[in-house]
Design a protein around this motif. Structure first.
Motif, PDB file in Angstrom:
ATOM      1  N   GLN A 192     -50.411  73.916  58.539  1.00  0.00           N
ATOM      2  CA  GLN A 192     -50.973  72.670  59.441  1.00  0.00           C
ATOM      3  C   GLN A 192     -49.557  72.614  59.611  1.00  0.00           C
ATOM      4  OE1 GLN A 192     -52.338  70.756  59.291  1.00  0.00           O
ATOM      5  NE2 GLN A 192     -54.357  70.724  57.572  1.00  0.00           N
TER       6      GLN A 192
ATOM      7  N   HIS B  95     -48.844  75.825  64.447  1.00  0.00           N
ATOM      8  CA  HIS B  95     -49.957  75.809  63.449  1.00  0.00           C
ATOM      9  C   HIS B  95     -50.845  76.905  63.218  1.00  0.00           C
ATOM     10  CE1 HIS B  95     -51.438  74.763  67.306  1.00  0.00           C
ATOM     11  NE2 HIS B  95     -52.531  75.827  67.317  1.00  0.00           N
TER      12      HIS B  95
ATOM     13  N   ALA C 130     -55.748  68.559  64.330  1.00  0.00           N
ATOM     14  CA  ALA C 130     -56.307  67.172  62.952  1.00  0.00           C
ATOM     15  C   ALA C 130     -57.484  67.636  62.990  1.00  0.00           C
ATOM     16  CB  ALA C 130     -55.140  65.976  63.493  1.00  0.00           C
TER      17      ALA C 130
ATOM     18  N   ASN D  89     -57.888  71.475  68.532  1.00  0.00           N
ATOM     19  CA  ASN D  89     -56.806  69.550  68.239  1.00  0.00           C
ATOM     20  C   ASN D  89     -57.194  69.573  66.452  1.00  0.00           C
ATOM     21  OD1 ASN D  89     -56.212  67.202  66.985  1.00  0.00           O
ATOM     22  ND2 ASN D  89     -58.305  66.153  68.088  1.00  0.00           N
TER      23      ASN D  89
ATOM     24  N   SER E   1     -45.379  69.217  62.336  1.00  0.00           N
ATOM     25  CA  SER E   1     -45.303  67.419  62.893  1.00  0.00           C
ATOM     26  C   SER E   1     -46.275  68.100  63.970  1.00  0.00           C
ATOM     27  CB  SER E   1     -43.931  67.254  63.928  1.00  0.00           C
ATOM     28  OG  SER E   1     -43.875  68.400  64.502  1.00  0.00           O
ATOM     29  N   ALA E   2     -46.986  67.149  64.639  1.00  0.00           N
ATOM     30  CA  ALA E   2     -47.637  66.529  66.033  1.00  0.00           C
ATOM     31  C   ALA E   2     -47.461  67.347  66.571  1.00  0.00           C
ATOM     32  CB  ALA E   2     -48.096  64.828  65.831  1.00  0.00           C
ATOM     33  N   GLY E   3     -48.171  68.181  67.151  1.00  0.00           N
ATOM     34  CA  GLY E   3     -47.805  69.146  68.923  1.00  0.00           C
ATOM     35  C   GLY E   3     -46.498  69.752  68.518  1.00  0.00           C
TER      36      GLY E   3
END
Length: 321
Positions: A62, A71, A18, A16, A65-67
């Protein structure tokens, strides 16, 4: 100072991003110019005094975007000698603290005269979370270590509601509250005794847990920051991995006393990154040394660059070798 850093951890595509402390450490290391390599504990090889892995040189960022899954980027794997080529090994795979974990500490211990391993592997092996904490029983809630249903029932009669949890569990898994009267205590112990060969931890239930379970991070024995973790609806567990939420917090005088008692011993043992758990501002429940978390949330609430503090400590230790 540019270091070659080998990160022993779980697959990067499963984390995860984040909230992952290891990923935050990797981002911080890369920003300092350190070279990163990724491998799993199962990739360790030893022969003729050498410990090596097939490791991927890795670049992290980073996600866009989410998912997004962008990364990290692996380059072609290389044979990396952890004793002769690596300056630092971060031992950051998640528990369970099983024979695989213990074996990894034995293998990594063989290179500590050449390479800084964080946390120090022999001390990680000798300081499992719910056993090492017994050295500081004066700060703990009433606690029993046992496989005996009869002993657990007597403890329940003395203290009222209790909590039962695996001695080597992690992430808030398999933690059960047993109410006064002990309904289902025998059945619970049957399941625990069939699942785990070691004893189990039984503690007096602390009603203050509804107000949160504080995670305090210590870096080389010094307090770096803390968050208060609140249990989710219908839960007594406040671990973020099982739905807890975090909030900003300050340390109580009792918590500072606990940290001052632990700090010098953590530093002496080479346990650079440690997370301790305290309930109700006074009850120490765990000393997390295997793969502690919480630094991302601390930075979010306090602005403290805990990852940077950890790398400061690591770089000092490397320079002193």
């Amino acid at each position: 100072m540019s270091l070659t850093v080998a990160v022993q951890m779980d697959p990067l595509d499963q984390i995860n991003v984040a909230g992952d402390s290891t990923f935050a450490l990797m981002l911080s290391a890369q920003a300092r110019g350190h070279r990163l390599f990724h491998y799993g504990a199962e990739d360790l090889n030893w022969s003729d005094g050498r410990l090596w892995v097939k490791a991927h040189p890795v670049t992290v960022q980073q996600p866009t975007s989410a998912g997004a899954g962008d990364h990290y980027r692996f380059d072609a794997p290389v044979s990396l000698d952890l004793g002769d080529t690596a300056d630092v090994v971060l031992m950051r795979q998640d528990p369970p603290f099983d024979l695989g974990y213990i074996t990894a500490t034995h293998l990594l211990e063989r290179i500590t005269d050449k390479t800084l391993v964080v946390n120090e592997p022999a001390q990680v092996r000798n300081a499992p979370e719910k056993v090492f904490v017994l050295d500081y029983a004066r700060f703990m809630p009433p606690t029993l270590i046992t496989r005996s249903t009869d002993e657990a029932r007597a403890f329940l009669a003395e203290h009222g509601a209790i909590v039962v949890k695996p001695l080597h569990g992690n992430g808030g898994k398999a933690i059960f509250k047993v109410e006064e009267g002990g309904l289902n205590l025998s059945a619970l112990f049957e399941v625990f005794n069939q699942t785990w060969r070691e004893p189990h931890m039984v503690q007096a239930f602390l009603p203050d847990v509804v107000e949160g379970d504080k995670r305090i991070v210590l870096v080389d024995g010094m307090v770096a920051g803390a968050i208060n973790r609140l249990p989710g609806e219908g839960e007594i567990r406040s671990n973020l991995a099982v739905g807890g939420s975090a909030e900003k917090t300050e340390l109580t005088p009792r918590e500072r006393e606990i940290c001052e008692a632990l700090g010098p011993e953590l530093k002496r043992r080479g346990l650079i990154f440690v997370g301790i758990d305290v309930i109700g501002g006074e009850w120490l429940t765990e000393v997390n040394v295997t793969s502690p978390t919480g630094i991302v949330a601390i930075e979010r609430f306090d602005g403290t660059d805990v990852a940077g503090l950890i790398w400061d400590a690591i770089e000092r230790r490397v320079a002193e070798r």
